[in-house]
Design a protein around this motif. Structure first.
Motif, short mmCIF file in Angstrom:
data_model
loop_
_atom_site.label_atom_id
_atom_site.label_comp_id
_atom_site.label_asym_id
_atom_site.label_seq_id
_atom_site.Cartn_x
_atom_site.Cartn_y
_atom_site.Cartn_z
N VAL A 14 3.17 -11.77 4.60
CA VAL A 14 1.94 -11.98 3.74
C VAL A 14 1.38 -10.58 3.53
O VAL A 14 0.98 -9.90 4.69
CB VAL A 14 0.81 -12.95 4.06
N HIS A 15 1.42 -9.88 2.33
CA HIS A 15 0.81 -8.61 2.27
C HIS A 15 -0.59 -8.54 1.97
O HIS A 15 -1.14 -9.61 1.88
CB HIS A 15 1.50 -7.79 0.99
N GLY A 16 -1.18 -7.31 1.89
CA GLY A 16 -2.65 -7.37 2.01
C GLY A 16 -3.03 -6.85 0.55
O GLY A 16 -2.31 -6.98 -0.28
N ALA A 17 -4.33 -6.27 0.49
CA ALA A 17 -4.63 -5.81 -0.62
C ALA A 17 -4.06 -4.32 -1.13
O ALA A 17 -3.71 -3.56 -0.14
CB ALA A 17 -6.36 -5.36 -0.74
N PHE A 18 -4.10 -4.15 -2.31
CA PHE A 18 -3.52 -2.77 -2.95
C PHE A 18 -2.13 -2.56 -2.75
O PHE A 18 -1.53 -1.48 -2.92
CB PHE A 18 -4.51 -1.75 -2.14
N ALA A 19 -1.22 -3.60 -2.29
CA ALA A 19 -0.16 -3.51 -1.88
C ALA A 19 0.70 -4.84 -2.69
O ALA A 19 0.26 -5.67 -3.25
CB ALA A 19 0.13 -3.38 -0.55
N ASP A 20 2.02 -4.85 -2.55
CA ASP A 20 2.75 -5.76 -2.89
C ASP A 20 3.86 -5.96 -1.79
O ASP A 20 3.94 -5.40 -0.68
CB ASP A 20 3.53 -5.71 -4.18
N GLY A 21 4.69 -6.99 -1.76
CA GLY A 21 5.56 -7.50 -0.83
C GLY A 21 6.69 -6.37 -0.50
O GLY A 21 7.31 -6.70 0.58
N SER A 22 6.99 -5.75 -1.21
CA SER A 22 8.06 -4.55 -1.10
C SER A 22 7.87 -3.83 0.27
O SER A 22 8.75 -3.37 0.74
CB SER A 22 8.33 -3.78 -2.08
N GLY A 23 6.68 -3.44 0.66
CA GLY A 23 6.33 -2.63 1.95
C GLY A 23 6.88 -3.30 3.22
O GLY A 23 7.04 -2.84 3.97
N ASP A 124 -14.33 -4.87 -14.62
CA ASP A 124 -13.88 -6.13 -14.59
C ASP A 124 -14.01 -6.74 -13.02
O ASP A 124 -13.36 -7.85 -12.72
CB ASP A 124 -12.29 -6.13 -14.91
N GLY A 125 -14.45 -5.91 -12.17
CA GLY A 125 -14.33 -6.35 -10.69
C GLY A 125 -13.27 -6.39 -9.95
O GLY A 125 -13.14 -6.49 -8.77
N TYR A 126 -12.20 -5.48 -10.41
CA TYR A 126 -11.04 -5.22 -9.61
C TYR A 126 -11.18 -3.89 -9.00
O TYR A 126 -11.57 -3.00 -9.71
CB TYR A 126 -9.76 -5.30 -10.50
N GLY A 127 -10.59 -3.78 -7.86
CA GLY A 127 -10.58 -2.54 -7.09
C GLY A 127 -9.44 -1.93 -6.79
O GLY A 127 -8.10 -2.51 -6.43
N PHE A 128 -9.15 -0.55 -6.91
CA PHE A 128 -7.86 0.35 -6.58
C PHE A 128 -8.44 1.30 -5.21
O PHE A 128 -9.55 1.55 -5.37
CB PHE A 128 -7.28 1.02 -7.81
N ARG A 151 0.77 4.79 -3.38
CA ARG A 151 -0.35 4.85 -4.14
C ARG A 151 -0.42 4.44 -5.76
O ARG A 151 -1.15 3.97 -6.11
CB ARG A 151 -0.86 6.47 -4.02
N ASP A 152 0.90 5.10 -6.18
CA ASP A 152 1.02 4.78 -7.72
C ASP A 152 1.56 3.41 -8.04
O ASP A 152 1.96 3.08 -9.14
CB ASP A 152 1.87 5.71 -8.14
N THR A 153 1.86 2.57 -6.86
CA THR A 153 2.15 1.12 -7.21
C THR A 153 1.20 0.03 -6.63
O THR A 153 1.47 -0.96 -6.47
CB THR A 153 3.69 0.83 -6.62
N GLN A 154 -0.06 0.43 -6.61
CA GLN A 154 -1.08 -0.19 -6.14
C GLN A 154 -1.28 -1.50 -6.87
O GLN A 154 -1.03 -1.52 -8.18
CB GLN A 154 -2.48 0.35 -5.85
N VAL A 155 -1.50 -2.70 -6.19
CA VAL A 155 -2.00 -3.94 -7.16
C VAL A 155 -3.47 -4.02 -6.65
O VAL A 155 -3.71 -4.06 -5.72
CB VAL A 155 -1.24 -5.00 -6.43
N PRO A 156 -4.18 -4.00 -8.16
CA PRO A 156 -5.55 -4.13 -7.67
C PRO A 156 -6.04 -5.58 -7.14
O PRO A 156 -5.58 -6.50 -7.32
CB PRO A 156 -6.23 -3.88 -9.06
#
Length: 240
Positions: A14-23, A124-128, A151-156
């Motif tokens: 399970v990934h965390g904030a600002f990322a996705d599962g590809s890491g 909108d309350g979403y953070g990067f 950095r450039d594939t961040q998920v807010p």
């Protein structure tokens, strides 16, 4: 059931904030090479409930006992989702670990600030994560090209998740391991050690940034494999 039938072969990451599962690719490759069946959750990062639901969907697909792993915000997610009956053990990778009734934000109280970890929050309350500070705060030991890609594939993330309390704490009742990055600039080191100690987790410290799931994939994979082996013993004992 026999010991062979009870051997844990399933891992959910399970990934965390600002990322996705590809890491998780490096960890995935190492674990699958050991014969483990690895599934990766793609959290929407829209609410705690949504992320927990996404994790439960993947847990529902497992064919037996499973090690559930969370990085960073993913630790809060697995704390709630880890009560799923398929979960035999938990691994926290520089991860948050609230207790029942606590919010994620409460975990930061009383610990030092992390000036290199800067979140830019939109209307909108979403953070990067701040673009200029991203590598220093999140991925200091990642090479420049890969850090730029992260950095450039961040998920807010919906910032309201940090004020949402968890209703249960799976680590209260399930064996727990923690891998802690000693050069983490996203969390105060004392905070990470405190959370892991409170859980009674078996702790592994490794010199790495917050992106240790990328840069220290071998260490993370080894802890997960160890958790699968040790939790298997407990599953077998419980079945007798």
């Amino acid at each position: 059931m026999s010991t062979t039938d009870q051997t844990i072969k399933n891992v959910v990451l399970v990934h965390g904030a600002f990322a996705d599962g590809s890491g998780w690719r490096g960890v995935y490759d190492l674990l699958t090479a050991r014969g483990l069946r690895v599934s990766i959750v793609q959290n929407p990062l829209t609410s705690l409930a949504d992320d927990v639901a996404a994790t439960r969907r993947v847990l529902d697909r497992q064919d037996g006992p499973t090690i559930l792993v969370g990085h960073s915000w993913g630790g809060t997610v697995i704390t709630e989702a880890g009560v799923h009956p398929n979960v035999a053990g938990l691994v926290y990778v520089s991860a948050l670990a609230p207790d029942a009734g606590e919010t994620t934000a409460q975990q930061y109280e009383g610990f030092a600030a992390t000036p290199d970890f800067v979140i830019d929050v939109g209307d909108d309350g979403y953070g990067f994560l701040n673009l200029e500070k991203f590598q220093a705060g999140f991925a200091a030991d990642v090479d420049d090209a890969d850090a730029a890609f992260l950095r450039d594939t961040q998920v807010p993330i919906n910032m309201s998740v940090f004020s949402t309390p968890v209703t249960v704490a799976a680590w209260r009742n399930k064996p727990t391991w923690a891998v802690i990055a000693t050069d983490d600039k996203s969390f105060d080191q004392a905070m990470l050690q405190h959370m892991a100690a409170r859980m009674g987790a078996e702790i592994t410290n490794v010199s790495a940034s917050h992106a240790l799931y990328v840069t220290q994939a071998a260490t993370v994979a080894e802890v997960i494999a160890t958790a699968a082996q040790k939790a298997s013993t407990q599953v077998v004992a419980a079945a007798r």
